[in-house]
Scaffold this motif. Sequence first.
Motif, PDB file in Angstrom:
ATOM      1  N   ASP A  22       0.874  -1.145  -0.012  1.00 26.34           N
ATOM      2  CA  ASP A  22      -0.095   0.005   0.161  1.00 26.34           C
ATOM      3  C   ASP A  22       1.025   1.297  -0.066  1.00 26.34           C
ATOM      4  OD1 ASP A  22      -2.277  -1.514  -0.005  1.00 26.34           O
ATOM      5  OD2 ASP A  22      -2.117  -1.605   2.395  1.00 26.34           O
ATOM      6  N   ALA A  23       1.895   1.281  -0.690  1.00 27.49           N
ATOM      7  CA  ALA A  23       2.867   2.357  -0.868  1.00 27.49           C
ATOM      8  C   ALA A  23       2.264   3.630  -1.002  1.00 27.49           C
ATOM      9  CB  ALA A  23       3.881   2.002  -1.904  1.00 27.49           C
ATOM     10  N   ARG A  24       1.337   3.785  -2.106  1.00 27.19           N
ATOM     11  CA  ARG A  24       0.659   5.095  -2.133  1.00 27.19           C
ATOM     12  C   ARG A  24      -0.075   5.630  -1.046  1.00 27.19           C
ATOM     13  NH1 ARG A  24       0.812   9.603  -5.849  1.00 27.19           N
ATOM     14  NH2 ARG A  24      -1.367  10.899  -5.013  1.00 27.19           N
ATOM     15  N   LEU A  25      -0.938   4.753  -0.443  1.00 30.40           N
ATOM     16  CA  LEU A  25      -1.655   5.320   0.630  1.00 30.40           C
ATOM     17  C   LEU A  25      -0.809   5.565   1.663  1.00 30.40           C
ATOM     18  CD1 LEU A  25      -4.283   5.728   2.211  1.00 30.40           C
ATOM     19  CD2 LEU A  25      -4.240   3.001   2.721  1.00 30.40           C
ATOM     20  N   GLU A  26       0.256   4.708   2.078  1.00 30.01           N
ATOM     21  CA  GLU A  26       1.321   5.135   3.198  1.00 30.01           C
ATOM     22  C   GLU A  26       2.176   6.640   2.857  1.00 30.01           C
ATOM     23  OE1 GLU A  26       3.801   2.262   4.941  1.00 30.01           O
ATOM     24  OE2 GLU A  26       1.980   1.036   5.436  1.00 30.01           O
ATOM     25  N   ALA A  27       2.308   6.901   1.750  1.00 32.23           N
ATOM     26  CA  ALA A  27       2.916   7.800   1.373  1.00 32.23           C
ATOM     27  C   ALA A  27       1.943   9.037   1.607  1.00 32.23           C
ATOM     28  CB  ALA A  27       3.427   8.006  -0.274  1.00 32.23           C
ATOM     29  N   GLU A  28       0.498   8.878   1.274  1.00 30.41           N
ATOM     30  CA  GLU A  28      -0.121   9.939   1.657  1.00 30.41           C
ATOM     31  C   GLU A  28      -0.479  10.218   3.062  1.00 30.41           C
ATOM     32  OE1 GLU A  28      -3.635   8.610  -0.528  1.00 30.41           O
ATOM     33  OE2 GLU A  28      -2.900   9.063  -2.518  1.00 30.41           O
ATOM     34  N   MET A  30       1.808   9.583   5.546  1.00 31.69           N
ATOM     35  CA  MET A  30       2.915  10.215   6.020  1.00 31.69           C
ATOM     36  C   MET A  30       3.023  11.882   5.816  1.00 31.69           C
ATOM     37  SD  MET A  30       5.742   7.473   4.803  1.00 31.69           S
ATOM     38  CE  MET A  30       6.270   5.767   5.434  1.00 31.69           C
ATOM     39  N   VAL A  31       2.603  12.119   4.708  1.00 24.91           N
ATOM     40  CA  VAL A  31       2.694  13.418   4.289  1.00 24.91           C
ATOM     41  C   VAL A  31       1.630  14.012   4.991  1.00 24.91           C
ATOM     42  CG1 VAL A  31       2.219  15.075   2.428  1.00 24.91           C
ATOM     43  CG2 VAL A  31       3.788  13.219   2.021  1.00 24.91           C
ATOM     44  N   MET A  32       0.531  13.562   5.491  1.00 20.75           N
ATOM     45  CA  MET A  32      -0.580  14.132   6.060  1.00 20.75           C
ATOM     46  C   MET A  32      -0.084  14.429   7.504  1.00 20.75           C
ATOM     47  SD  MET A  32      -3.654  11.657   4.691  1.00 20.75           S
ATOM     48  CE  MET A  32      -4.663  11.987   6.262  1.00 20.75           C
ATOM     49  N   ASP A  33       0.568  13.396   8.066  1.00 25.97           N
ATOM     50  CA  ASP A  33       1.132  13.482   9.390  1.00 25.97           C
ATOM     51  C   ASP A  33       2.096  14.638   9.360  1.00 25.97           C
ATOM     52  OD1 ASP A  33       1.241  12.187  12.152  1.00 25.97           O
ATOM     53  OD2 ASP A  33       3.229  12.124  11.677  1.00 25.97           O
ATOM     54  N   VAL A  34       3.075  14.885   8.400  1.00 28.88           N
ATOM     55  CA  VAL A  34       4.121  15.733   8.780  1.00 28.88           C
ATOM     56  C   VAL A  34       3.617  17.143   8.433  1.00 28.88           C
ATOM     57  CG1 VAL A  34       5.962  16.455   7.579  1.00 28.88           C
ATOM     58  CG2 VAL A  34       5.800  13.998   8.101  1.00 28.88           C
ATOM     59  N   MET A  35       2.840  17.257   7.560  1.00 31.26           N
ATOM     60  CA  MET A  35       2.026  18.741   7.198  1.00 31.26           C
ATOM     61  C   MET A  35       1.135  18.998   8.164  1.00 31.26           C
ATOM     62  SD  MET A  35       3.993  19.572   4.633  1.00 31.26           S
ATOM     63  CE  MET A  35       3.138  20.919   3.838  1.00 31.26           C
ATOM     64  N   ARG A  36       0.540  18.007   8.894  1.00 31.07           N
ATOM     65  CA  ARG A  36      -0.528  18.246   9.855  1.00 31.07           C
ATOM     66  C   ARG A  36      -1.942  18.834   8.988  1.00 31.07           C
ATOM     67  NH1 ARG A  36       2.206  15.786  12.486  1.00 31.07           N
ATOM     68  NH2 ARG A  36       3.212  16.434  14.617  1.00 31.07           N
ATOM     69  N   ARG A  39      -6.651  14.533   4.833  1.00 29.50           N
ATOM     70  CA  ARG A  39      -6.651  14.104   3.464  1.00 29.50           C
ATOM     71  C   ARG A  39      -7.138  15.007   2.209  1.00 29.50           C
ATOM     72  NH1 ARG A  39      -5.466   9.218   1.368  1.00 29.50           N
ATOM     73  NH2 ARG A  39      -5.242   8.257   3.491  1.00 29.50           N
ATOM     74  N   GLN A  40      -8.305  15.477   2.547  1.00 32.22           N
ATOM     75  CA  GLN A  40      -8.646  16.348   1.486  1.00 32.22           C
ATOM     76  C   GLN A  40      -7.880  17.549   0.927  1.00 32.22           C
ATOM     77  OE1 GLN A  40     -10.439  15.481   4.213  1.00 32.22           O
ATOM     78  NE2 GLN A  40     -11.246  17.569   5.315  1.00 32.22           N
ATOM     79  N   ALA A  41      -7.293  17.859   2.175  1.00 33.70           N
ATOM     80  CA  ALA A  41      -6.264  19.201   1.939  1.00 33.70           C
ATOM     81  C   ALA A  41      -5.146  18.709   1.127  1.00 33.70           C
ATOM     82  CB  ALA A  41      -5.943  19.721   3.349  1.00 33.70           C
ATOM     83  N   ILE A  42      -4.346  17.556   1.264  1.00 34.20           N
ATOM     84  CA  ILE A  42      -3.172  17.488   0.495  1.00 34.20           C
ATOM     85  C   ILE A  42      -3.293  17.162  -1.003  1.00 34.20           C
ATOM     86  CG2 ILE A  42      -2.154  16.252   2.482  1.00 34.20           C
ATOM     87  CD1 ILE A  42      -2.519  13.434   1.263  1.00 34.20           C
TER      88      ILE A  42
END
Length: 297
Positions: A22-28, A30-36, A39-42
């Motif tokens: 699930d590499a794509r989902l996990e990448a998203e 991770m970025v959601m977490d770092v960027m606070r 999902r809809q915002a990223i």
Amino acid sequence: MPNLRSVIQATHRTLESAGIPDARLEAEVMVMDVMRMPRQAIFAEQESQVAAQQEAQLAAIVERRLTREPLAYILNYREFYGVNLLVNPDVLIPRPETETLVEHALFMALMGMESRELVIADVGTGTGAIAVNLAIHLPAARIYAIDAYDATLDVAAYNVRMHNVADRVTLLKGDLLEPLPEPVDVIAANLPYLPTARIPTLQPEVQWEPSAALDGGVDGLDLIRRLITQAATSSGSGDDRLKPHGVILLEMDPEQMDDARGLAAEQFPDAEITAEPDLAGRERVLSVSLAGSDDGY
């Protein structure tokens, strides 16, 4: 500075090349977490720039993930049935399959038990995922969340407090049903059900999880067998752990369902015993209703 789109794409490629599921989902995530960011915002803000500090934080997460440490342990949370739960290496990471158990418990409670205060036991509570969600959705219920380990109960206690259900969820330490102070309407349990020999063959992420939360013995049914026996042993003795019209709900591997059905039928010959499917259509939850088919919920 790179933008969100390029950072997500690069992270996805790195994870995928390492064989991360699930590499794509996990990448998203991770970025959601770092960027606070939700999902809809990223997706809505793909051109937003990612600061150097955030890139460094993301790189540290990716580095740990490449060792096959589960993402839930790295981020210290996992979403389950719509709520975020604290997760650490002292507890099993909640799986989507267990949502089937929650949904069936809610269905049975709302269909037939809504007129009285429900008493529920979540046996082997782990993170408290089942207890917390049942408490949220059944505001009249009282729930006992049972586990055998202090470190596990510490995690469950945090999640119970975080979701403001501490007034209705009581944590108990002990072996399966033994700590229960009163009979309950529903026993819900996601106990360890992996056969011992299968565990080393599973994906690397599973090896990070506590073996006590995974290992169900030679056939995977050791704890399920003991729980069913405990529930039945006291029946009619004045020290009952299950009310006369109670229900037992047990998650397990679909391949174990026939054996578990037989175990339940031996101990509860008059019960209605069914198997409930998960989202993939596989039999996932064994349901044992003492009310029987005529009086069922």
